[in-house]
Design an enzyme around this catalytic site. Structure first.
Site, mmCIF file in Angstrom:
data_model
loop_
_atom_site.group_PDB
_atom_site.id
_atom_site.type_symbol
_atom_site.label_atom_id
_atom_site.label_comp_id
_atom_site.label_asym_id
_atom_site.label_seq_id
_atom_site.Cartn_x
_atom_site.Cartn_y
_atom_site.Cartn_z
ATOM 1 N N LYS A 41 35.111 41.302 49.753
ATOM 2 C CA LYS A 41 34.671 41.862 48.481
ATOM 3 C C LYS A 41 33.465 42.785 48.635
ATOM 4 O O LYS A 41 33.448 43.897 48.078
ATOM 5 C CB LYS A 41 34.326 40.720 47.525
ATOM 6 C CG LYS A 41 33.653 41.148 46.228
ATOM 7 C CD LYS A 41 33.434 39.955 45.330
ATOM 8 C CE LYS A 41 32.464 38.960 45.890
ATOM 9 N NZ LYS A 41 31.059 39.441 45.890
ATOM 10 N N THR A 42 32.452 42.345 49.358
ATOM 11 C CA THR A 42 31.242 43.163 49.504
ATOM 12 C C THR A 42 31.556 44.470 50.221
ATOM 13 O O THR A 42 31.031 45.538 49.865
ATOM 14 C CB THR A 42 30.164 42.382 50.278
ATOM 15 O OG1 THR A 42 29.900 41.153 49.595
ATOM 16 C CG2 THR A 42 28.880 43.190 50.376
ATOM 17 N N ASP A 227 29.506 43.393 40.162
ATOM 18 C CA ASP A 227 29.927 42.349 41.096
ATOM 19 C C ASP A 227 29.903 40.993 40.393
ATOM 20 O O ASP A 227 29.165 40.792 39.423
ATOM 21 C CB ASP A 227 28.970 42.341 42.293
ATOM 22 C CG ASP A 227 29.469 41.474 43.433
ATOM 23 O OD1 ASP A 227 30.658 41.094 43.424
ATOM 24 O OD2 ASP A 227 28.668 41.183 44.342
ATOM 25 N N GLU A 228 30.697 40.048 40.888
ATOM 26 C CA GLU A 228 30.748 38.670 40.362
ATOM 27 C C GLU A 228 30.912 38.668 38.840
ATOM 28 O O GLU A 228 30.227 37.949 38.111
ATOM 29 C CB GLU A 228 29.470 37.903 40.755
ATOM 30 C CG GLU A 228 29.201 37.853 42.238
ATOM 31 C CD GLU A 228 30.150 36.925 43.006
ATOM 32 O OE1 GLU A 228 31.091 36.394 42.391
ATOM 33 O OE2 GLU A 228 29.957 36.767 44.214
ATOM 34 N N GLN A 258 36.641 31.331 41.023
ATOM 35 C CA GLN A 258 35.321 30.940 41.516
ATOM 36 C C GLN A 258 34.273 30.981 40.410
ATOM 37 O O GLN A 258 33.076 31.110 40.677
ATOM 38 C CB GLN A 258 34.900 31.843 42.682
ATOM 39 C CG GLN A 258 35.813 31.738 43.894
ATOM 40 C CD GLN A 258 35.337 32.559 45.071
ATOM 41 O OE1 GLN A 258 34.342 32.241 45.725
ATOM 42 N NE2 GLN A 258 36.046 33.642 45.357
ATOM 43 N N ARG A 617 34.789 27.574 51.696
ATOM 44 C CA ARG A 617 33.627 27.914 52.540
ATOM 45 C C ARG A 617 33.946 27.664 54.015
ATOM 46 O O ARG A 617 33.244 28.160 54.895
ATOM 47 C CB ARG A 617 32.390 27.077 52.177
ATOM 48 C CG ARG A 617 31.856 27.194 50.760
ATOM 49 C CD ARG A 617 31.679 28.596 50.291
ATOM 50 N NE ARG A 617 32.852 29.051 49.567
ATOM 51 C CZ ARG A 617 33.106 30.327 49.275
ATOM 52 N NH1 ARG A 617 32.287 31.275 49.679
ATOM 53 N NH2 ARG A 617 34.181 30.664 48.604
#
Length: 746
Positions: A41-42, A227-228, A258, A617
């Site tokens: 994503k980043t 973002d997010e 998430q 994770r």
């Protein structure tokens, strides 16, 4: 020969997969990027900005990128400098709050706010709330200042000013909050101050009341990236929509699977309904996970598909299958911690992994206590992330101070802490304490000796304390004496119960729905659970033994400062991180999902998303543990394995052998056998032998070997077994598994 722009475009897109390229190169109009965990994503965000500048010819001045943390903003800036050079410095990249501060510093005068306003942090807010509540003669033991502030913050996140909040009050508590909110806000204004919620809300008000100002920012920021996006609240949603409505060039990146911050007023509907707001939006899914093995990715995908509130997609990976997920049942939380420590030691001993490759994740901070003790005793390096070490938490230090003055009333530091932080010191002002300290210094005695002298229990002349204050000091003396007497007559856990009641310490955690105070209370109940482990010692030595052993653990908390450490972290704090090895502990009903969520399916879905975040994770190995019984929230009771585990396909699990019976485990505290036996992919674990389960029904009288006589009040069928709730005459209400409880029907 390629042009410079073509060459740059090739460099920007180099190494991206087809989904990522689509997200980077879909320039105009609204774009929704649903980015699964570990899907890059980043990288997509930064490469999209670089593509806008280098290929689409968009000026950096006209791009706004909004993130949720300063760390994420700085990481994006650094990557962009590498991609596009100095042009990256012309971008507006920052958090929601930082972006709004820039706007308000320039234009706040348009809504009668001094642009030189002070920003109040959390401590400033609490001080102000307490002052306002004092002005209104509100009992802070009955109405928690932190709880009131939490309600005000929630109102601001929904863009409700004091007047709007007053109109929708639902009960007496809301009426109290409304009164405090009005004075709190007017005091902020008089002080030319804004809190963090105001930074967002006042920016939105600026736009609502000044269309020309909004138009200026719409013209400036022609391309907006967020973002997010699944973590935005109502005010943030409206801010983003207002600023992008001019050009409609808005790209939001996030993952509803998430969304785990509903308790912070994050609204998952913002991302789920994006295409309702923008029917023509391009929707691009980043489904290829680069982080985890196929076993972990497949398990995560199966877990999250049980949720209804989501955008359907299929998480996948091209990584190797990897090890199956290991599910481990421990007898209790102490054995669970031992299993984690022993397994980490074994993994590191192979030479394949380091301590820093391992993370232990849990739902609540209270769960870290047995882990910390196990790590200290085993001399394994660790660090706490996303929470304060158990014995360093304020509520634990306050409670320990009470116990210390019972063991040693001459401990002036602990006594001062108790007077300052419990109702025991209520009404005793600084002047009186100064007199007591002065007397103690003059006579080279302790603060407790000064209190005793004031109460007439000394051969020395008493301090010259006024009558009203002397009566309060005498009350302190009497309370300490009673607690000292009790310490040799009752079990240590009972002494703790008496102490926090008589000092008034427990009162500050009652009557509030504030999640922070609830968690602090849960930490205290966890401490009480530790104390029950000393109840089998003689009362004369139990307290001294506990204080000595806990001091050894707490005293080593800060010794190891190496980088090569195991990470202990809450699931909420773990979002965005990754580790080769993850231990997800406490996978039990009432913990994960948390007991507070069980009556609300929407909250249970958020708990499942939290479990999903923990699972994703892990890069190479994933352990999920639960305990047969656990001392949590002050009680030790039989636990039920989390429903979330049941969503994992059996062929992805290293399944445990049939569980020992409750009777056998109660008789022996020895560790379970090395436990989970491995079954290969596609090879299901053998079914357990059938158990003769008595069929119980509400109203039946039963007998339990430990709890005695009781009455069944609720029964739920559970995969051929029964979950039974029984009220026992002497031990209260317990939840039991019928096949394990060995209940005898009268």
């Amino acid at each position: 020969m390629q042009s410079h722009r073509e060459s740059t475009q090739s460099d920007i897109l180099d190494g991206l997969n087809d989904e990522q390229i689509a997200a980077v190169t879909t320039v105009d109009g609204p774009v929704l990027v649903v980015a699964g965990p570990g899907s890059g994503k980043t990288r997509v965000l930064t490469h999209r900005v670089a593509y806008l500048i280098e290929h689409a010819g968009i000026s950096p001045w006209n791009i706004l990128a909004v993130t949720f943390t300063n760390k994420a903003a700085n990481e994006m800036k650094d990557r962009l400098v590498n991609l596009v050079g100095e042009d990256a410095l012309k971008l507006t990249v920052g958090t929601f709050h930082a972006t709004c501060v820039r706007i308000l510093r320039r234009d706040a005068h348009m809504i009668d706010i001094d642009p030189r306003f002070t920003i109040y942090d959390a401590a400033d807010q609490m001080d102000l709330i307490r002052r306002v509540m004092s002005n209104q003669n509100l009992d802070t033991k009955r109405f928690s200042p932190r709880g009131v502030l939490s309600r005000i913050s929630a109102a601001k996140s929904r863009f409700l000013d004091p007047s709007a909040f007053e109109e929708q009050m639902a009960d007496y508590y809301d009426e109290i909050v409304s009164r405090v909110y009005a004075e709190y806000q007017s005091t902020l204004r008089r002080n030319s101050a804004l809190d963090f919620d105001d930074l967002l809300g006042e920016t939105l008000r600026l736009f609502d009341e000044n269309p020309d100002v909004l138009q200026r920012y719409q013209d400036l920021y022609r391309y907006t990236l967020v973002d997010e996006y699944q973590d935005t609240n109502h005010v943030q949603y409206r801010l983003v929509k207002a600023m992008s409505d001019g050009s409609r060039n808005i790209c939001v990146v996030g993952d509803p699977d998430q969304s785990i911050y509903g308790w912070r007023q994050a609204d998952i509907r913002n991302i789920l309904d994006f295409k309702r707001d923008y029917p023509d939006a391009a929707e691009i899914h980043l489904e290829l996970n680069y982080r985890s093995t196929d076993s972990i990715v497949s398990a995560a995908d199966s877990i999250i598909k049980a949720n209804r509130q989501r955008i359907e997609r299929n998480l996948r990976t091209i990584n190797e299958a990897g090890d199956n997920i290991r599910i481990h049942e421990a007898f209790d939380e102490t054995q669970e911690a031992s299993f984690v420590v022993n397994e980490i030691r074994r993994l590191v001993a192979t030479g394949e992994f380091r301590y820093q490759d391992c993370a232990v994740m849990y739902r609540t901070n209270a769960q870290s206590r047995p882990l910390e003790e196990a790590f200290v005793r085993s001399e394994l390096p660790y660090q706490i992330v996303g929470g304060t070490r158990f014995y360093e938490r304020k509520e634990i230090k306050d409670a320990m101070a009470i116990l210390r003055i019972i063991a040693n009333p001459q401990d002036g530091v602990s006594l001062q802490r108790v007077l300052n932080n419990t109702a025991l010191g209520k009404g005793i002002g600084a002047k009186t304490l100064d007199l007591l300290d002065g007397w103690a210094s003059l006579h080279e005695r302790s603060l407790y000796d000064a209190i005793a002298a004031t109460s007439g229990d000394s051969h020395l002349p008493p301090p010259e304390v006024q009558n009203r204050a002397a009566n309060l000091v005498y009350g302190v003396y009497q309370t300490i004496r009673r607690l000292i007497d009790q310490s040799t007559q009752v079990h240590l856990s009972k002494l703790f119960d008496i102490a926090i009641e008589e000092t008034g310490f427990a009162d500050q955690f009652r009557g509030t729905g504030d999640p922070d105070l609830i968690e602090r209370w849960e930490n205290l109940l966890q401490l009480r659970g530790v104390l029950t482990g000393y109840d089998d010692l003689r009362e004369e030595i139990a307290l001294e033994t506990f204080l000595e052993e806990s001091a050894l653990v707490a005293g080593q908390d800060t010794l190891d400062d190496e980088e090569n450490q195991v990470t202990l972290i809450t699931l909420h704090a773990a979002k965005g991180l990754e580790f080769p090895i993850v231990f997800l502990i406490g996978a039990e009903e009432g913990i994960l999902p948390h007991a507070r969520t069980l009556d609300d399916e929407n909250q249970v879905e958020e708990e499942r998303r939290l479990f999903y975040v923990g699972v994703t994770r892990a890069m190479q190995k994933l352990y999920i543990t639960y305990a047969f019984r656990r001392a949590m929230f002050g009680q030790s009771d039989v636990s039920f394995r989390s429903r979330f585990i049941e969503s994992i396909p059996p062929d992805l699990i290293d399944a445990p052998e049939r569980k020992p019976t409750a009777a056998s485990r109660t008789q022996s505290r020895e560790p379970l056998s090395e436990g989970p036996r491995s079954y290969g992919r596609g090879q299901p674990a053998p079914a357990p032998a059938p158990v003769d389960v008595p069929k119980l029904s509400p109203g039946q009288r039963v007998f339990h070997n430990r709890f005695g006589d009781g009455e069944v009040i609720e029964v739920k069928d559970r995969d051929g077994d029964q979950d039974v709730t029984v009220t026992f005459k002497r031990h209260g209400t317990k939840r039991l598994v019928a096949s394990l409880a060995n209940l005898q029907v009268d």
